[in-house]
Design an enzyme around this catalytic site. Sequence first.
Site, PDB file in Angstrom:
ATOM      1  N   GLU A 202      85.126  82.864  61.594  1.00 55.60           N
ATOM      2  CA  GLU A 202      84.323  84.144  60.829  1.00 55.60           C
ATOM      3  C   GLU A 202      85.175  85.366  60.770  1.00 55.60           C
ATOM      4  OE1 GLU A 202      80.789  87.373  61.824  1.00 55.60           O
ATOM      5  OE2 GLU A 202      82.333  86.566  63.450  1.00 55.60           O
TER       6      GLU A 202
ATOM      7  N   ASP B 106      84.621  83.642  66.384  1.00 55.50           N
ATOM      8  CA  ASP B 106      83.654  84.900  66.192  1.00 55.50           C
ATOM      9  C   ASP B 106      84.844  85.946  66.172  1.00 55.50           C
ATOM     10  OD1 ASP B 106      81.155  86.446  66.182  1.00 55.50           O
ATOM     11  OD2 ASP B 106      82.078  87.252  67.908  1.00 55.50           O
TER      12      ASP B 106
END
EC number: 2.4.1.18
Length: 716
Positions: free
Chosen positions: A447, A394
């Site tokens: 990401e 993330d």
Amino acid sequence: MQLERAAFSDPFSFLGPQYQSKGIALRVWMPGAVSMVVEIENGEKFPLTREDESGFVLISKMDLTAAVYKLHISWPTGEQTIHDPYQFHGFMPSGDALVSPSKMHSEMGAQLISLNKGGQPISGVRFLTYAPNASAVSVIGEFNAWDGRRHPMQRLDDGLWGLFIPDLEDGTQYKFELKDSSGNSLPHKADPWGYSSEQYPSFTSIVYDQSRYQWQDKAWQTRPVSVKHQEALSFYELHAGSWRRNEQGDFLTYRELAEQLIPYLSEMGYTHLELMPVSEHPFYGSWGYQPIGLFSPTSRFGTPDDFKYFVDQCHLAGIGVVLDWVPAHFPSDDHGLANFDGTALFNDPDPRRGWHQDWKSYIYDYGRDHVRRFLISNALFWLEHYHIDGLRVDAVASMLYLDYSREHDQWIPNHDGGNQNYDAISLLRWMNEEVYSHYPNAMTIAEESTAFSGVSRPTDMGGLGFGFKWNMGWMHDSLSYIQEEPVHRKFHHNTITFPLIYAFSENYVLSLSHDEVVYGKGSLLDKMPGDEWQKSANLRTYMGYMYGQPGKKLNFMGAEIAQSAEWSHDGQLEWHWLEYPRHNGMKKLVSDLNHLYQDLPALHELDCSPEGFEWRVQDDAETSVLAHERFALNGDKVLVVSNFTPVPREGYTLGVPAEGEYEVLLNTDAEKYWGSGTPIQQTVKTQLLEKHGLAQSISLDLPPLSTVFLAFKQHA
């Protein structure tokens, strides 16, 4: 007295058996005890003399340093028999526990072990934590009435603190009680390496036996190593707390999810489940992106064994499991990593590098060795102990750039004067190297929302080493295009074609994630223009276009049923809408698209290679028609044609490179998907008519707002 204040850092120098001129002095510190008797191996018992309010002593000629002894303790409320922890000296690991990330998670924290002293095995829990700036650390729990004076830990080398407490078992609740360098008490801390945990209000850590669960997925774990870039990878992104609730509105447990979710994933044709973070997190509304128990699956849905069962069942059904992993930041809750030993142990103390202004959380100090090993150990931990198949990392962009979401005077440049965080870059490279060297069948996915070069390039070629990267640019541009009124799309034609310019610069996953259906953005269906039918038709066209594009696929839960409301973590998906053809038709379409994507190598084998894609119609902005062909390694090909207007295009002619015929495989406008059912040829033969610079061409009747897949068969 230091023991009375729980401020003693060297308990083995005073407690337990100690040599002295008159023999062996056995000292026990047990606040609140009334009396005490020691029992040696032959069964003889000797009373201890009270030295002061909490201390007891026995002076003996017996050598208690080699034999195992028990303590019989009288309390005001009853009797207790224990093995004295302070007879087990020298059973601690060295600083090596912090050296190897692949071993750290099996050394640190609370480990169930069995020691051998004097030929007698003694089972219990070895506690080991890292707090170099603390002046004292104790283990507290139900076993000592949460009294930090009872079990002071021994200061070891390299900032470690350790203590073996015999007779403790799986399921024991505990925390650490620390004092800073000045002797001030700190908030009780959960174990940074804790395997299991309890939620509010206690936030305790729980001893857990990792070897207890008996895995059934050997065939999955030992399957041959595959080339992930050439596989059909279709991810279903899921938030475990809001996919479905029970009749009372409560969370489904991990085992209930296994029972209900896995058959659904198989029916829908998804190859992988991507779970939003399951690491323990105190605030449910963070969706898991503010984790504190990095080594503990959240207890909201069950026990660690329950989560292992869930992963096991996924594997038995042929479904891989990817976890969202959050190394970018950690929350400021008192029981977590923040100010762990009275200092900024895990973050940079300078808020310009150590504090995330947007998320109100701490940023890991990636340049500190113990932080790097802690994070990499955690990544490996999930792959080792929970058989996880990959990690979606993330907020990578926030790690890569020192000025991420900061004004010019709110950040500190690197030593070259630039904005790249060299320490974070180094950490990510090391993490990927460790993951792929230990678990070659795993995958890592970034990401990353910027144009940082080489995210999915191998580290030995100068890249970060990720297997894949989310294509945030494709998501942004394609959604921007599809939200335009069809009559206006011709003015935005370059928006939909532009992502193909860089489509092979990384190994991309085309992601329609949770971020696109929250914070007032609306659901995917709600983003679409037009009336009820056109909204659905636009979404069907868009989904078809996505599955025809190069890149692996990811859909957030709810997209497959054309959820009408944006996602809320406080409820469940709008399953009741499946009673209506509009939504059930979308579910059928996404299922068929997933199965088509898996079944046809041309749609996935060369997802990450320019050899797998060629435009057939790229510049017909006036009609808003796009066409391209996808190729398999063996040369098989599939033609994908999208009509982004509600105007049927009868006899639409496009050039193709070879003589043969095209057979319709899937039409998003079909009636079973709640389409218009506009008639379309099922087989189209090529004709010797030049078009788009190619000698052959075909003429298709394109339904309104549709994407059509056609397989090519070459004439002999």
